[in-house]
Design a protein around this motif. Structure first.
Motif, PDB file in Angstrom:
ATOM      1  N   ILE A  20       0.832  -1.195   0.000  1.00  0.00           N
ATOM      2  CA  ILE A  20       0.000   0.000   0.000  1.00  0.00           C
ATOM      3  C   ILE A  20       0.872   1.254   0.000  1.00  0.00           C
ATOM      4  O   ILE A  20       0.363   2.378  -0.021  1.00  0.00           O
ATOM      5  N   GLY A  21       2.186   1.074  -0.033  1.00  0.00           N
ATOM      6  CA  GLY A  21       3.115   2.181  -0.241  1.00  0.00           C
ATOM      7  C   GLY A  21       3.321   2.489  -1.713  1.00  0.00           C
ATOM      8  O   GLY A  21       4.078   3.405  -2.064  1.00  0.00           O
ATOM      9  N   VAL A  22       2.655   1.738  -2.588  1.00  0.00           N
ATOM     10  CA  VAL A  22       2.737   1.992  -4.029  1.00  0.00           C
ATOM     11  C   VAL A  22       2.013   3.282  -4.434  1.00  0.00           C
ATOM     12  O   VAL A  22       2.568   4.103  -5.178  1.00  0.00           O
ATOM     13  N   PRO A  23       0.771   3.514  -3.993  1.00  0.00           N
ATOM     14  CA  PRO A  23       0.022   4.689  -4.474  1.00  0.00           C
ATOM     15  C   PRO A  23       0.713   6.042  -4.319  1.00  0.00           C
ATOM     16  O   PRO A  23       0.665   6.856  -5.256  1.00  0.00           O
ATOM     17  N   PRO A  24       1.378   6.353  -3.178  1.00  0.00           N
ATOM     18  CA  PRO A  24       1.999   7.680  -3.059  1.00  0.00           C
ATOM     19  C   PRO A  24       3.101   7.949  -4.079  1.00  0.00           C
ATOM     20  O   PRO A  24       3.454   9.105  -4.323  1.00  0.00           O
ATOM     21  N   ILE A  25       3.624   6.901  -4.681  1.00  0.00           N
ATOM     22  CA  ILE A  25       4.692   7.064  -5.666  1.00  0.00           C
ATOM     23  C   ILE A  25       4.169   7.622  -6.985  1.00  0.00           C
ATOM     24  O   ILE A  25       4.903   8.230  -7.765  1.00  0.00           O
ATOM     25  N   LEU A  26       2.864   7.461  -7.250  1.00  0.00           N
ATOM     26  CA  LEU A  26       2.328   7.873  -8.547  1.00  0.00           C
ATOM     27  C   LEU A  26       2.401   9.383  -8.759  1.00  0.00           C
ATOM     28  O   LEU A  26       2.903   9.840  -9.789  1.00  0.00           O
ATOM     29  N   GLU A  27       1.894  10.174  -7.826  1.00  0.00           N
ATOM     30  CA  GLU A  27       1.952  11.631  -8.002  1.00  0.00           C
ATOM     31  C   GLU A  27       3.403  12.109  -8.024  1.00  0.00           C
ATOM     32  O   GLU A  27       3.743  13.032  -8.769  1.00  0.00           O
ATOM     33  N   LEU A  28       4.248  11.488  -7.235  1.00  0.00           N
ATOM     34  CA  LEU A  28       5.672  11.814  -7.252  1.00  0.00           C
ATOM     35  C   LEU A  28       6.246  11.595  -8.646  1.00  0.00           C
ATOM     36  O   LEU A  28       6.970  12.444  -9.180  1.00  0.00           O
ATOM     37  N   ALA A  29       5.912  10.457  -9.252  1.00  0.00           N
ATOM     38  CA  ALA A  29       6.402  10.156 -10.598  1.00  0.00           C
ATOM     39  C   ALA A  29       5.879  11.161 -11.618  1.00  0.00           C
ATOM     40  O   ALA A  29       6.605  11.583 -12.533  1.00  0.00           O
ATOM     41  N   LYS A  30       4.631  11.566 -11.481  1.00  0.00           N
ATOM     42  CA  LYS A  30       4.030  12.503 -12.431  1.00  0.00           C
ATOM     43  C   LYS A  30       4.673  13.892 -12.349  1.00  0.00           C
ATOM     44  O   LYS A  30       4.831  14.572 -13.355  1.00  0.00           O
ATOM     45  N   GLU A  31       5.062  14.309 -11.137  1.00  0.00           N
ATOM     46  CA  GLU A  31       5.605  15.653 -10.961  1.00  0.00           C
ATOM     47  C   GLU A  31       7.116  15.737 -11.116  1.00  0.00           C
ATOM     48  O   GLU A  31       7.664  16.826 -11.263  1.00  0.00           O
ATOM     49  N   MET A  32       7.790  14.596 -11.080  1.00  0.00           N
ATOM     50  CA  MET A  32       9.248  14.622 -11.063  1.00  0.00           C
ATOM     51  C   MET A  32       9.845  14.927 -12.428  1.00  0.00           C
ATOM     52  O   MET A  32       9.448  14.366 -13.451  1.00  0.00           O
ATOM     53  N   ASN A  33      10.818  15.822 -12.436  1.00  0.00           N
ATOM     54  CA  ASN A  33      11.575  16.157 -13.636  1.00  0.00           C
ATOM     55  C   ASN A  33      13.019  15.749 -13.393  1.00  0.00           C
ATOM     56  O   ASN A  33      13.756  16.419 -12.665  1.00  0.00           O
ATOM     57  N   CYS A  34      13.416  14.618 -13.950  1.00  0.00           N
ATOM     58  CA  CYS A  34      14.766  14.097 -13.696  1.00  0.00           C
ATOM     59  C   CYS A  34      15.349  13.529 -14.982  1.00  0.00           C
ATOM     60  O   CYS A  34      14.665  13.411 -15.996  1.00  0.00           O
ATOM     61  N   ALA A  35      16.618  13.166 -14.934  1.00  0.00           N
ATOM     62  CA  ALA A  35      17.290  12.666 -16.132  1.00  0.00           C
ATOM     63  C   ALA A  35      16.790  11.281 -16.532  1.00  0.00           C
ATOM     64  O   ALA A  35      16.648  10.972 -17.718  1.00  0.00           O
ATOM     65  N   GLU A  36      16.535  10.434 -15.540  1.00  0.00           N
ATOM     66  CA  GLU A  36      16.048   9.076 -15.808  1.00  0.00           C
ATOM     67  C   GLU A  36      15.132   8.655 -14.670  1.00  0.00           C
ATOM     68  O   GLU A  36      15.559   8.586 -13.517  1.00  0.00           O
ATOM     69  N   LYS A  37      13.869   8.381 -15.002  1.00  0.00           N
ATOM     70  CA  LYS A  37      12.846   8.065 -14.000  1.00  0.00           C
ATOM     71  C   LYS A  37      12.549   6.570 -14.043  1.00  0.00           C
ATOM     72  O   LYS A  37      11.889   6.080 -14.959  1.00  0.00           O
ATOM     73  N   GLN A  38      13.051   5.836 -13.054  1.00  0.00           N
ATOM     74  CA  GLN A  38      12.871   4.389 -12.985  1.00  0.00           C
ATOM     75  C   GLN A  38      11.927   4.054 -11.827  1.00  0.00           C
ATOM     76  O   GLN A  38      12.272   4.216 -10.663  1.00  0.00           O
ATOM     77  N   ILE A  39      10.726   3.605 -12.160  1.00  0.00           N
ATOM     78  CA  ILE A  39       9.703   3.294 -11.169  1.00  0.00           C
ATOM     79  C   ILE A  39       9.761   1.801 -10.879  1.00  0.00           C
ATOM     80  O   ILE A  39       9.561   0.974 -11.774  1.00  0.00           O
ATOM     81  N   VAL A  40      10.051   1.454  -9.630  1.00  0.00           N
ATOM     82  CA  VAL A  40      10.191   0.050  -9.235  1.00  0.00           C
ATOM     83  C   VAL A  40       9.173  -0.227  -8.133  1.00  0.00           C
ATOM     84  O   VAL A  40       9.308   0.265  -7.013  1.00  0.00           O
ATOM     85  N   VAL A  41       8.135  -0.997  -8.445  1.00  0.00           N
ATOM     86  CA  VAL A  41       7.063  -1.222  -7.480  1.00  0.00           C
ATOM     87  C   VAL A  41       6.831  -2.712  -7.268  1.00  0.00           C
ATOM     88  O   VAL A  41       6.969  -3.521  -8.195  1.00  0.00           O
ATOM     89  N   GLY A  42       6.475  -3.053  -6.030  1.00  0.00           N
ATOM     90  CA  GLY A  42       6.287  -4.451  -5.666  1.00  0.00           C
ATOM     91  C   GLY A  42       4.871  -4.749  -5.223  1.00  0.00           C
ATOM     92  O   GLY A  42       4.250  -3.969  -4.494  1.00  0.00           O
TER      93      GLY A  42
END
Length: 262
Positions: free
Chosen positions: A120-142
């Motif tokens: 249930i720690g997966v959902p908070p990562i979504l808005e973070l991923a949407k707003e993040m501006n970085c060189a390489e965005k690697q989303i790793v979810v379990g």
């Protein structure tokens, strides 16, 4: 931290997206206007025997329409979350937020980043991923199994890697197994999930000299830092209690990994 507000919010939509997991959109102009990735809200039930609100992490923020997306797990019968699962469009409920400190999104600019979530720690990562501006965005979810909720949303937000405990999707094991199997590399980490997962990520970050921010999961009572029910061990003394504690609801839930002991 944004100034917290109490608002009577209206349910826009709700659906069950996996076993015991619900996706809830609420109309809340004031709270949504100030919300940041990694913060949470406290939702009150209508059951007068339950005096304390229930903390729910923010999954997505729609500032244009004044809405928040909350994804939560029902924790059992006759609980606040079980009551929330019966909410219908048009229903209203009192909500306080945004609460806590969010992720420092700006620190990722120009860097290779791991965005890691488990359970249930997966959902908070979504808005973070949407707003993040970085060189390489690697989303790793379990996940536990093949019910990989929010998968399409994550695929639209960055490069997605999935691990499942039963091996039904992606790497068999946990998020660290996925990193090792795919031989992934990054400069810094943002993570949210159960304590054993965060403990492994914290150790990995220290071994590789990586800046790492973790969002701690803990049972909360007041949600505003007054009751000291959700403390964790810290390296520095807390000015509020003068002991080596941090209040997860107020000082966190996001911490620099080197600040806390888990």
């Amino acid at each position: 931290m944004s100034e917290k507000k109490r608002e009577n919010c209206t349910v826009v939509s709700q659906e069950c997206i996996a076993a015991g997991i619900y996706s809830l959109w609420i109309q809340t102009e004031k709270i949504a206007a100030d919300a940041k990735p990694g913060q949470f809200v406290s939702m009150y039930t209508k059951d007068k025997t339950k005096l304390l609100p229930r903390p729910i992490s923010i999954c997505e923020i729609d500032k244009e329409q004044g809405r928040l997306h909350l994804v939560y797990r029902v924790t059992g019968e006759n609980t606040g979350t079980e009551e929330f699962s019966h909410l219908q469009p048009g229903d209203t409920l009192p909500v306080i937020g945004p609460l806590g400190n969010g992720f420092p999104v700006e620190k990722a600019e120009g860097k290779r980043v791991f965005l890691m979530g488990g359970g249930i720690g997966v959902p908070p990562i979504l808005e973070l991923a949407k707003e993040m501006n970085c060189a390489e965005k690697q989303i790793v979810v379990g996940y536990r199994d093949c019910h990989t909720f929010l998968r399409e949303e994550f695929e639209a937000a960055g490069t997605l890697y999935i691990s499942t405990e039963d091996g039904s999707v992606g790497t068999k094991g946990n998020v660290m197994d996925a990193i090792r199997e795919k031989k992934l590399q990054a400069d810094m980490i943002y993570a949210c999930g159960p304590t054993p997962m965060l403990r492994a990520i914290k150790q990995y970050a220290e071994e590789n000299n990586m800046e790492c921010y973790i969002s701690l999961e803990e049972r909360m009572a007041c949600g505003i830092g007054a009751c000291l029910a959700c403390v964790c061990k810290s390296r520095e003394k807390d000015a509020h209690s003068n002991v080596n504690n941090k209040r997860i609801c107020k000082d966190g839930p996001v911490f620099l990994s080197t600040e806390v002991e888990i």
